[in-house]
Design an enzyme around this catalytic site. Structure first.
Site, PDB file in Angstrom:
ATOM      1  N   TYR A 110      41.425  38.154  16.900  1.00  0.00           N
ATOM      2  CA  TYR A 110      40.210  38.673  16.441  1.00  0.00           C
ATOM      3  C   TYR A 110      40.656  39.675  15.506  1.00  0.00           C
ATOM      4  O   TYR A 110      41.866  40.245  15.425  1.00  0.00           O
ATOM      5  CB  TYR A 110      39.529  39.100  17.455  1.00  0.00           C
ATOM      6  N   ASN A 137      40.158  42.840  15.014  1.00  0.00           N
ATOM      7  CA  ASN A 137      40.753  44.136  15.386  1.00  0.00           C
ATOM      8  C   ASN A 137      41.697  44.161  16.243  1.00  0.00           C
ATOM      9  O   ASN A 137      42.180  45.148  16.670  1.00  0.00           O
ATOM     10  CB  ASN A 137      39.649  45.051  15.866  1.00  0.00           C
ATOM     11  N   LYS A 138      42.332  43.007  16.717  1.00  0.00           N
ATOM     12  CA  LYS A 138      43.574  42.771  17.732  1.00  0.00           C
ATOM     13  C   LYS A 138      44.855  43.296  16.874  1.00  0.00           C
ATOM     14  O   LYS A 138      44.844  43.421  15.592  1.00  0.00           O
ATOM     15  CB  LYS A 138      43.521  41.562  18.397  1.00  0.00           C
ATOM     16  N   THR A 139      45.907  43.254  17.589  1.00  0.00           N
ATOM     17  CA  THR A 139      47.116  43.652  17.159  1.00  0.00           C
ATOM     18  C   THR A 139      47.622  42.773  15.948  1.00  0.00           C
ATOM     19  O   THR A 139      48.404  43.219  15.265  1.00  0.00           O
ATOM     20  CB  THR A 139      48.112  43.918  18.404  1.00  0.00           C
TER      21      THR A 139
END
Ligand SMILES: *Cc1c(COP(=O)(O)O)cnc(C)c1O
Length: 386
Positions: A185, A187-189
């Site tokens: 997604y 905003n994930k790493t």
């Protein structure tokens, strides 16, 4: 108030020229849905984890969690134990299958699921334990896997925050769980826009998930395209889902994965810097891993000390007035109307998660942040907490 200074967002993806070129190439290739890029992305992901797993690219982590539970045979009457301090996707997939999530409280010191409460929540209906590595800090997987073994339960790790995190030196995704699910997604790493990866060491689970990922068909479009048997022929062996990843997203993912260790380093530097520079403020800083384990630092979650006179909501408003974006991870599931009403949950049943929720906020932590950006966050916190 904020004038010339730009509002500092809570999170931002880092997309470079390499990603843009790779996506353009995928678009120009003539094959935009699941195909060669997706296969390559899965191979690279398996290599990243050290080779001993099968990786299946999916169009979200939610889809991956659903596929994993389905492949493990979760159905009506079954219970899946998970934490209340998570995103609703963790629990909703249990309901997709007609089974029931059983929510347990967190351990206040780690913010991860409380192992003793997992143990006391096991019933004859329990089928799966679904830990969430909150913020990127790995749960005590030794204890969880032992508990699962003792009670003949399956384990599916919601590793949406945990790329890359380790437990006793081993990467999350390579432990002895039945399946592990990562999220890409925004905003994930790392990101593919929307997307996820489900990994397993068990060929039978992988096989079922591969079929169910694409309508329950025993051959996907690319297999049929490259195969010698008639391209038009396939068989439907179950009412499957539409969970495949596009080659456009996979091309993006391949480039992001190349940068992942650099991203981690940047997050570690920023997290360590927060740890140092926020140390004398009236805050509870995020729990750290034991030993030398890797924390993915997806989130930097601070809690207000009891001595702080302002409410959490006021602190968030104060930071926003100073141009700093924040978020809260999460409104615990026991406070959401659907979960609360369906399972008769009260705040008193989850004292640790509820108290953490009332004092917590997540402050900006992402690879595109400069030290200057970070200094603004720290100065704003100093001012708001004064
Ligand atoms: C982001 C997230 C998910 C869902 O990931 P998607 O890829 O958006 O489906 C699931 N669980 C947790 C804990 C998450 O943070």
């Amino acid at each position: 108030m904020v004038s010339e200074l730009q509002f500092l967002p809570f999170a931002l993806p880092e997309i470079g020229d390499e990603e843009i070129a790779a996506v353009a190439q995928a678009l120009q290739s003539g094959w935009v849905t699941t195909g060669p890029q997706t296969k390559f992305f899965e191979q690279r992901f398996t290599e990243y984890l050290g080779g001993n797993v099968e990786s299946l690219a999916v169009n979200s982590a939610t889809a991956g969690l659903h596929l994993a539970l389905e492949a493990l045979g979760v159905g009506p009457g079954d219970e899946v134990i998970t934490t209340t301090l998570t995103f609703t996707a963790t629990a909703e997939v249990v309901r997709y299958l007609g089974a029931d999530p059983v929510f347990v409280d967190i351990d206040s010191s780690t913010l991860n699921i409380d192992i003793d409460q997992i143990r006391s929540s096991i019933t004859p209906r329990t089928k799966v334990i679904m830990p969430v590595h909150y913020g990127g800090l790995t749960c005590d997987m030794t204890a969880i896997l032992r508990l699962a073994k003792d009670h003949n339960l399956k384990v599916v790790e919601d590793a949406a925050h945990a790329l890359p995190s380790t437990w006793k030196g081993q990467l999350v995704g390579t432990l002895e769980s039945d399946a592990t699910v990562f999220s890409f997604y925004a905003n994930k790493t790392m990101t593919t826009g929307e997307g996820g990866m489900v990994v397993t060491k068990q060929p039978e689970i992988a096989k079922r998930m591969r079929v169910m990922r694409l309508h329950g068909m025993n051959r996907d479009a690319f297999d049929r395209f490259v195969s010698k048997t008639p391209a038009w022929y396939y068989e439907v062996i179950a009412p499957g889902f539409k969970y495949n990843l596009t080659d456009i997203a996979a091309a993006l993912g391949i480039e992001q994965l190349k940068k992942l260790s650099g991203f981690l380093e940047k997050r570690q530097v920023l997290a360590n810097r927060y740890n140092e520079l926020l140390d004398e403020l009236p805050l509870i800083l995020p729990p750290m891993p034991t030993g030398n384990d890797v924390h993915a630092w997806h989130l930097y979650v601070i809690r207000l000390d009891a001595s702080v006179k302002k409410s959490r909501d006021n602190v968030i408003q104060g930071l926003s007035n100073l141009g700093i974006g924040t978020s809260v991870h999460y409104v615990p599931l026991h406070r959401h109307p659907y979960w609360r009403d369906r399972y008769s949950l009260t705040n008193e049943m989850f004292p640790c998660a509820d108290s953490a929720y009332r004092s917590m906020l997540s402050i900006p932590l992402y690879t595109k942040m400069t030290f200057g950006d970070q200094d603004r966050v720290i100065a704003a916190l100093r001012e708001v907490l004064r």
